[in-house]
Design an enzyme around this catalytic site. Structure first.
Site, mmCIF file in Angstrom:
data_model
loop_
_atom_site.group_PDB
_atom_site.id
_atom_site.type_symbol
_atom_site.label_atom_id
_atom_site.label_comp_id
_atom_site.label_asym_id
_atom_site.label_seq_id
_atom_site.Cartn_x
_atom_site.Cartn_y
_atom_site.Cartn_z
ATOM 1 N N ASP A 274 -37.374 123.156 -11.042
ATOM 2 C CA ASP A 274 -37.906 121.788 -11.151
ATOM 3 C C ASP A 274 -38.642 121.645 -12.471
ATOM 4 O O ASP A 274 -39.034 122.641 -13.078
ATOM 5 C CB ASP A 274 -38.913 121.539 -10.014
ATOM 6 N N ASP B 176 -42.134 120.732 -13.700
ATOM 7 C CA ASP B 176 -43.444 120.660 -13.056
ATOM 8 C C ASP B 176 -44.013 119.240 -13.208
ATOM 9 O O ASP B 176 -43.418 118.386 -13.865
ATOM 10 C CB ASP B 176 -44.375 121.728 -13.652
HETATM 11 N N1 LIG Z 1 -43.599 123.631 -10.261
HETATM 12 C C1 LIG Z 1 -43.952 124.774 -9.704
HETATM 13 N N2 LIG Z 1 -45.246 125.185 -9.692
HETATM 14 C C2 LIG Z 1 -45.593 126.368 -9.124
HETATM 15 N N3 LIG Z 1 -44.723 127.195 -8.540
HETATM 16 C C3 LIG Z 1 -43.442 126.840 -8.521
HETATM 17 N N4 LIG Z 1 -42.357 127.449 -8.025
HETATM 18 C C4 LIG Z 1 -41.298 126.684 -8.278
HETATM 19 N N5 LIG Z 1 -41.646 125.545 -8.924
HETATM 20 C C5 LIG Z 1 -42.993 125.626 -9.091
#
Ligand SMILES: Nc1ncnc2[nH]cnc12
Ligand SMILES: CSC[C@H]1O[C@H](OP(=O)(O)O)[C@H](O)[C@@H]1O
Length: 257
Positions: free
Chosen positions: A204, A206
């Site tokens: 993703d 963040d």
């Molecule tokens: N955006 C994110 N922040 C923290 N841990 C994660 N694991 C996968 N995506 C994450």
């Protein structure tokens, strides 16, 4: 003796068929699950699902010391940590693989060491990832045609919550990817003279980006990309030399006071 250990993260399944399952008791309690022993392309490998068989351990409660101790006890010299991470940069896209080369620790209250006294150790962490394994994983991922980044700084947060936008904007200035589990897994492996490599799959963007991340999305994207991790392990593991020339174990010579 089994020399390679894999610690699988969120959405990692079916790495191999277990031939044997070993219940290991350690001075730090039980690992996340009984250790599975099997083969990847003829190479004996031990596997621990980091969050437990049914994802029952959140990142801040994973028995990291028991996991690493159990692998060491079985003879493991090289640990491969598989993780799902968020991206802090546009060019690290969901589905990409990152062969992490640095980290920043933003965790708060974990068991970071095997040496709480009277034996005291200060382990060197300048270049904490095994250069031998990093090279093999990067070159193999390229050969397989997977989108892969040769480097990346992983910021590890305490979790289990995701970051705020303000935190994400701050992390983005110093790191490329974000997760909750690299620390203290790598510290502990290093304290026992084991090699550690991290294969991170971006799941993703963040929360600095438009759409805030959620746990369902992470698991969905990880499941979609699980085949890449499997292919990579299958092709790269037989290329890992049995004898270590990386120097990862040399830290043991100078870490005790
Ligand atoms: N955006 C994110 N922040 C923290 N841990 C994660 N694991 C996968 N995506 C994450
Ligand atoms: C399921 S969302 C957050 C969760 O996913 C990552 O796990 P892992 O590193 O074990 O693959 C992240 O670090 C969090 O623990």
């Amino acid at each position: 003796m089994v020399k390679i250990g894999i610690i699988g993260g969120s959405g990692v399944y079916g790495v191999f068929e277990a031939k044997e399952t070993v219940k290991v008791h350690t001075p730090y309690g039980r690992p996340s699950a009984p250790v599975e022993i099997g083969e990847i392309e003829g190479v004996e490998v031990a596997f621990i699902p980091r969050h437990g068989k049914h994802h029952e351990f959140p990142p801040h409660e994973v028995p990291y010391r028991a996991n690493i101790w159990a692998l060491k006890e079985l003879g493991v010299e090289r640990v491969i940590g598989v993780t799902a991470v968020g991206s802090l940069r546009e060019e690290y896209k969901p589905g990409d693989i990152v062969i992490t080369d640095q980290f920043i620790d933003f965790t708060k209250k974990r068991d970071y060491t095997f040496y709480n006294g009277p034996k005291v150790a200060h382990v060197s962490m300048a270049d904490p990832f095994c250069p031998e394994m990093r090279k093999i994983f990067y070159e193999t991922a390229k050969e397989l045609g997977f989108p892969v980044h040769e480097r990346g700084t992983y910021v590890c947060i305490e979790g289990p919550r995701f970051s705020t936008r303000a935190e994400s904007f701050m992390f983005r200035q110093y790191a490329h990817i974000i997760g909750m589990t690299l620390i203290p897994e790598i510290n502990l492996a290093r304290e026992l003279g084991m090699c550690y490599a991290n294969i991170a799959t971006v799941t993703d963007y963040d929360v600095w980006a438009e759409k805030p991340v959620d746990a369902q999305e992470v698991l969905k994207v990880m499941a979609e990309n699980n085949y890449k991790v499997q292919e990579l392990l299958k092709k790269a593991i037989p290329r890992i030399p049995e004898e270590r020339k990386c120097g990862c174990a040399d830290v043991l010579k100078s870490m005790f006071v």
